[in-house]
Enzyme design. Structure first.
Site, short mmCIF file in Angstrom:
data_model
loop_
_atom_site.label_atom_id
_atom_site.label_comp_id
_atom_site.label_asym_id
_atom_site.label_seq_id
_atom_site.Cartn_x
_atom_site.Cartn_y
_atom_site.Cartn_z
N TYR A 142 72.44 113.88 -47.31
CA TYR A 142 71.31 114.79 -47.15
C TYR A 142 71.72 116.26 -47.20
O TYR A 142 70.87 117.14 -47.33
CB TYR A 142 70.57 114.50 -45.83
CG TYR A 142 69.86 113.16 -45.81
CD1 TYR A 142 69.97 112.27 -46.87
CD2 TYR A 142 69.09 112.77 -44.72
CE1 TYR A 142 69.35 111.04 -46.85
CE2 TYR A 142 68.45 111.54 -44.70
CZ TYR A 142 68.59 110.68 -45.76
OH TYR A 142 67.97 109.46 -45.74
N LYS A 189 79.65 101.16 -46.33
CA LYS A 189 79.66 100.39 -47.58
C LYS A 189 81.07 100.55 -48.17
O LYS A 189 81.26 101.02 -49.29
CB LYS A 189 78.56 100.96 -48.51
CG LYS A 189 78.28 100.15 -49.74
CD LYS A 189 77.61 98.82 -49.48
CE LYS A 189 77.47 98.03 -50.78
NZ LYS A 189 77.22 96.60 -50.58
N ASP A 221 74.44 96.50 -46.18
CA ASP A 221 73.49 95.51 -46.67
C ASP A 221 73.45 94.30 -45.73
O ASP A 221 72.38 93.77 -45.41
CB ASP A 221 73.80 95.09 -48.12
CG ASP A 221 75.29 94.98 -48.41
OD1 ASP A 221 76.11 95.32 -47.53
OD2 ASP A 221 75.64 94.53 -49.52
N ASP A 245 69.31 106.58 -41.20
CA ASP A 245 67.89 106.86 -41.40
C ASP A 245 67.15 105.56 -41.70
O ASP A 245 66.11 105.23 -41.10
CB ASP A 245 67.76 107.83 -42.60
CG ASP A 245 66.37 108.41 -42.75
OD1 ASP A 245 65.51 108.09 -41.91
OD2 ASP A 245 66.15 109.16 -43.71
N ASP A 249 64.74 103.03 -38.91
CA ASP A 249 63.33 102.72 -39.15
C ASP A 249 63.11 101.21 -39.14
O ASP A 249 62.11 100.72 -38.62
CB ASP A 249 62.87 103.29 -40.50
CG ASP A 249 62.31 104.70 -40.34
OD1 ASP A 249 62.69 105.38 -39.35
OD2 ASP A 249 61.50 105.13 -41.18
#
Ligand code: NAD
Length: 383
Positions: A142, A189, A221, A245, A249
């Protein structure tokens, strides 16, 4: 002790829910002998209307002078068509980076009273879950270099992390794990990304400083699947800005309603010795947005804001007893059956949730706040 709190109600339901959180903070202050002084500040759409910018310099300066910041939410349709740098959400990024709060703590626990609001099957949820996602907040994808090729046919974003950025957020995770079930999972990852491989290298070194905490590693994942398959296996998850992020959620949905979830964004812990007025700067906010559809209608669930106030007392002021008193009062209020609409049992507003549970009573924002205050007073009378 006297503490100063920068109060940033913001837009939409922000003022609705922060008003209730302030009442609860004041009641706790009265019971435990603390004084909370509020400095009310403008940020978001209301700041654009008043000053022409989403985060006036005066707000940043005044917030830095306070001991902690309590924020409602920002944004709304009336500001949606402004250019990017003038959007209300810029206030959030600006405040986080001005306060250097790099570790975003998002607890997601399934309260037994709200089991019926969880979308997972009973056999999956089992005994429930109580996890904490620690998301790196001021680096990574970001904030990395981004752009488009000259012909506009391609675009790129960059994931860049320094060892220092990784280490400090990992340590924030370990500090949290030490007060919980002492398990920490690094999510990355690393089978594909070089930046993730650096996360693992740094984690392997930092983990040695916390021998009583069990460290594990999971690819993102797989973590996304495990959160749905068996959320109870997790205690603390530490991860990058992007992965945090998304995963937070996902976890929030499992708890039943976005109106229940609090968050804390923290910087470096204060070096002030215990016993003195130890304050660590932090920004506390419910994870929900400004919910313009229900703003000012006495419909917003104030519990996420109230629980954010509890996190503020715990993490910024070291007032653990007081934080627990608020959490116990919220739990007692739910035990008594009080629900705002968003956490009512699906399809049966006034139904009894489970055998032995109190019948649900649907209440508005103001009454929910009042019921928490009553539960707080009842709890204080018992101790
Ligand atoms: P939202 O979280 O505001 O609302 C999503 C849905 O959840 C809506 O139906 C809303 O009514 C409901 N909801 C949210 N909080 C609730 C509560 N406390 N009680 C009961 N119901 C609640 O997300 P959105 O609709 O995508 O965004 C609305 C505005 O908020 C946008 O301008 C967005 O940019 C902004 N936003 C701000 C923040 C923040 O300030 N941290 C976060 C997300 C979105």
């Amino acid at each position: 002790m006297t503490y100063s709190i920068a109060l940033v109600p913001g837009d939409g339901i922000g003022p609705d829910v922060t008003n209730q959180a302030v009442e609860v903070l004041d009641a706790v202050g009265d019971s435990y002998g603390h004084v909370f002084n509020y400095v009310e500040l403008l940020a978001g759409g209301c700041a654009i209307d008043a000053t022409g910018e989403p985060l006036p310099a005066s707000t940043v300066e005044a917030a830095k002078d306070c001991d902690a910041v309590l924020l409602g939410a920002v944004g709304g349709p009336q500001w949606e068509n402004l250019p990017g740098h003038l959007r209300p959400e810029r206030a959030l990024l600006g405040l986080r980076s001005a306060l250097d709060v790099y570790a975003n703590l998002r607890p997601a626990a399934l309260l037994p009273q709200l089991k019926a609001a969880c979308p997972l099957k009973d056999e999956v949820v089992g005994a429930g879950f109580d996890l904490l996602i620690v998301r790196e907040l001021t680096g990574g994808l970001y904030f990395g270099e981004r752009g488009r090729s000259e012909d506009g046919e391609s675009a790129f974003d960059t994931e860049r992390y320094s060892k220092r950025e990784i280490e400090r957020v990992l340590r924030a995770g370990y500090r949290a794990a030490a007060t919980r079930r002492k398990k920490l999972c690094v999510v990355d990852k690393a089978n594909v990304l070089e930046s993730s491989r650096l996360w693992r290298e740094v984690a392997a070194v930092v983990a040695k400083d916390y021998p009583d905490i069990e460290t594990s590693y999971l690819y993102v994942d797989n973590c996304a699947m495990q959160l749905i398959r068996a959320p109870g296996q997790f205690d603390v998850i530490v991860t990058s800005n992007l992965f945090g992020d998304i995963l937070s959620d996902e976890a929030s949905v499992l708890t039943g309603s976005i109106g229940m979830l609090a968050s804390a964004s923290l910087g470096d812990p204060s070096p002030v010795p215990a016993g003195a007025k130890a304050t660590t700067m932090g920004l506390y906010e419910p994870i929900h947005g400004s919910a313009p559809d229900i703003a000012g209608k006495d419909l917003a669930n104030p519990l996420a804001a109230i629980l954010s106030a509890a996190m503020l007392l715990r993490h910024s002021f070291g007032l653990e007893k007081e934080a627990r008193a608020i959490e116990a009062a919220v739990s007692a209020t739910l035990d008594a059956g009080f629900r705002t609409k968003d956490i009512a049992s699906r399809g049966a507003a006034a139904a009894t949730v489970a055998a032995g549970a109190a019948e649900e009573k649907i209440v508005g924002t103001l009454e929910m706040g009042k019921r928490v205050l009553e539960a707080l007073a009842a709890g204080a009378a018992k101790t």
